[in-house]
Design a protein around this motif. Structure first.
Motif, PDB file in Angstrom:
ATOM      1  N   GLU A 115       0.828  -1.212   0.000  1.00 35.86           N
ATOM      2  CA  GLU A 115       0.000   0.000   0.000  1.00 35.86           C
ATOM      3  C   GLU A 115       0.861   1.260   0.000  1.00 35.86           C
ATOM      4  O   GLU A 115       0.532   2.252  -0.665  1.00 35.86           O
ATOM      5  CB  GLU A 115      -0.951  -0.009   1.192  1.00 35.86           C
ATOM      6  N   VAL A 116       1.978   1.212   0.725  1.00 35.94           N
ATOM      7  CA  VAL A 116       2.898   2.359   0.749  1.00 35.94           C
ATOM      8  C   VAL A 116       3.443   2.606  -0.652  1.00 35.94           C
ATOM      9  O   VAL A 116       3.506   3.751  -1.121  1.00 35.94           O
ATOM     10  CB  VAL A 116       4.040   2.136   1.765  1.00 35.94           C
ATOM     11  N   GLU A 117       3.833   1.557  -1.337  1.00 34.50           N
ATOM     12  CA  GLU A 117       4.364   1.710  -2.694  1.00 34.50           C
ATOM     13  C   GLU A 117       3.295   2.229  -3.647  1.00 34.50           C
ATOM     14  O   GLU A 117       3.569   3.079  -4.504  1.00 34.50           O
ATOM     15  CB  GLU A 117       4.982   0.405  -3.190  1.00 34.50           C
ATOM     16  N   PRO A 161       2.994  12.100   5.845  1.00 35.59           N
ATOM     17  CA  PRO A 161       3.487  10.759   6.162  1.00 35.59           C
ATOM     18  C   PRO A 161       3.046   9.786   5.068  1.00 35.59           C
ATOM     19  O   PRO A 161       1.929   9.870   4.575  1.00 35.59           O
ATOM     20  CB  PRO A 161       2.827  10.434   7.506  1.00 35.59           C
ATOM     21  N   ILE A 162       3.916   8.891   4.689  1.00 35.29           N
ATOM     22  CA  ILE A 162       3.609   7.968   3.604  1.00 35.29           C
ATOM     23  C   ILE A 162       3.073   6.630   4.121  1.00 35.29           C
ATOM     24  O   ILE A 162       2.355   5.942   3.416  1.00 35.29           O
ATOM     25  CB  ILE A 162       4.859   7.769   2.699  1.00 35.29           C
ATOM     26  N   GLY A 163       3.368   6.291   5.356  1.00 32.99           N
ATOM     27  CA  GLY A 163       3.051   4.953   5.858  1.00 32.99           C
ATOM     28  C   GLY A 163       1.748   4.815   6.604  1.00 32.99           C
ATOM     29  O   GLY A 163       1.431   3.735   7.095  1.00 32.99           O
ATOM     30  N   SER A 164       0.981   5.897   6.704  1.00 32.28           N
ATOM     31  CA  SER A 164      -0.274   5.811   7.458  1.00 32.28           C
ATOM     32  C   SER A 164      -1.282   6.806   6.918  1.00 32.28           C
ATOM     33  O   SER A 164      -0.927   7.751   6.203  1.00 32.28           O
ATOM     34  CB  SER A 164      -0.030   6.061   8.951  1.00 32.28           C
ATOM     35  N   GLU A 165      -2.525   6.590   7.303  1.00 31.28           N
ATOM     36  CA  GLU A 165      -3.630   7.503   6.997  1.00 31.28           C
ATOM     37  C   GLU A 165      -4.403   7.722   8.296  1.00 31.28           C
ATOM     38  O   GLU A 165      -4.581   6.786   9.071  1.00 31.28           O
ATOM     39  CB  GLU A 165      -4.573   6.917   5.946  1.00 31.28           C
ATOM     40  N   ARG A 166      -4.865   8.950   8.524  1.00 34.71           N
ATOM     41  CA  ARG A 166      -5.607   9.263   9.747  1.00 34.71           C
ATOM     42  C   ARG A 166      -7.008   9.742   9.405  1.00 34.71           C
ATOM     43  O   ARG A 166      -7.199  10.513   8.474  1.00 34.71           O
ATOM     44  CB  ARG A 166      -4.890  10.347  10.553  1.00 34.71           C
TER      45      ARG A 166
END
Length: 166
Positions: A90-92, A112-117
């Motif tokens: 998903e990060v890619e 931030p690329i590794g999460s969603e809030r």
């Protein structure tokens, strides 16, 4: 726009809407938040119910500059905030999608690329500034000031016969 959205929400039986927060990051984001909240208020007045409003973290002016991927504090909304950690795949995929926005790279690098809030949207009084001090978009020549946005929101609230927090 709010009345058209309300009709769409009702016609499609929308149960939840994902939108931007109203945090003074970008005038388009604040306008989108206003339209969604006003549409929900119009529908709630007419039918007694409206879709849940969920907002995604975006960006706003923080004490030390741009704050991206986080929300302005709201105790009630923050109590139910959700951070989704993305898988490596998903990060890619996200990285590839963000790369498509060539003109936005200076802004997107702060996210931030590794999460969603996400969180349930708080009720906003669109006639008030989202935070003290200058808004992020007031630092850029984007054709909108916080004062003008709030005046336009107040005018739209009158036209929609809405008041207070939405």
């Amino acid at each position: 726009l709010a009345t058209r959205l309300a009709a769409q929400f009702e016609g499609w039986r929308i149960e939840a809407v994902l939108t931007h927060p109203c945090e003074g990051g970008h005038p388009d984001h604040d306008a989108t938040a206003f339209a969604v909240h006003a549409a929900a208020a119009v529908l709630r007045r007419r039918t007694g119910s409206a879709p849940a409003i969920v907002e995604m973290a975006s960006y706003h002016q923080g004490p030390d500059g741009l704050r991206a991927g986080d929300f302005l504090p709201d105790a009630q909304a923050d109590a139910n905030a959700l951070t989704v950690e993305l898988t490596p795949a998903e990060v890619e995929a996200k990285r590839a999608l963000l790369a498509c926005f060539a003109t936005q790279q200076d802004t997107l690098r702060w996210f931030p690329i590794g999460s969603e809030r996400y969180r349930p949207a708080p009720r906003y009084d669109f006639r008030q500034p989202p935070h003290p001090g200058p808004l992020f978009y007031e630092r850029h020549p984007w054709g909108m000031s916080g004062e003008r946005f709030r005046a336009l929101a107040a005018q739209a609230l009158l036209e929609l016969q809405l008041e207070g927090r939405l």
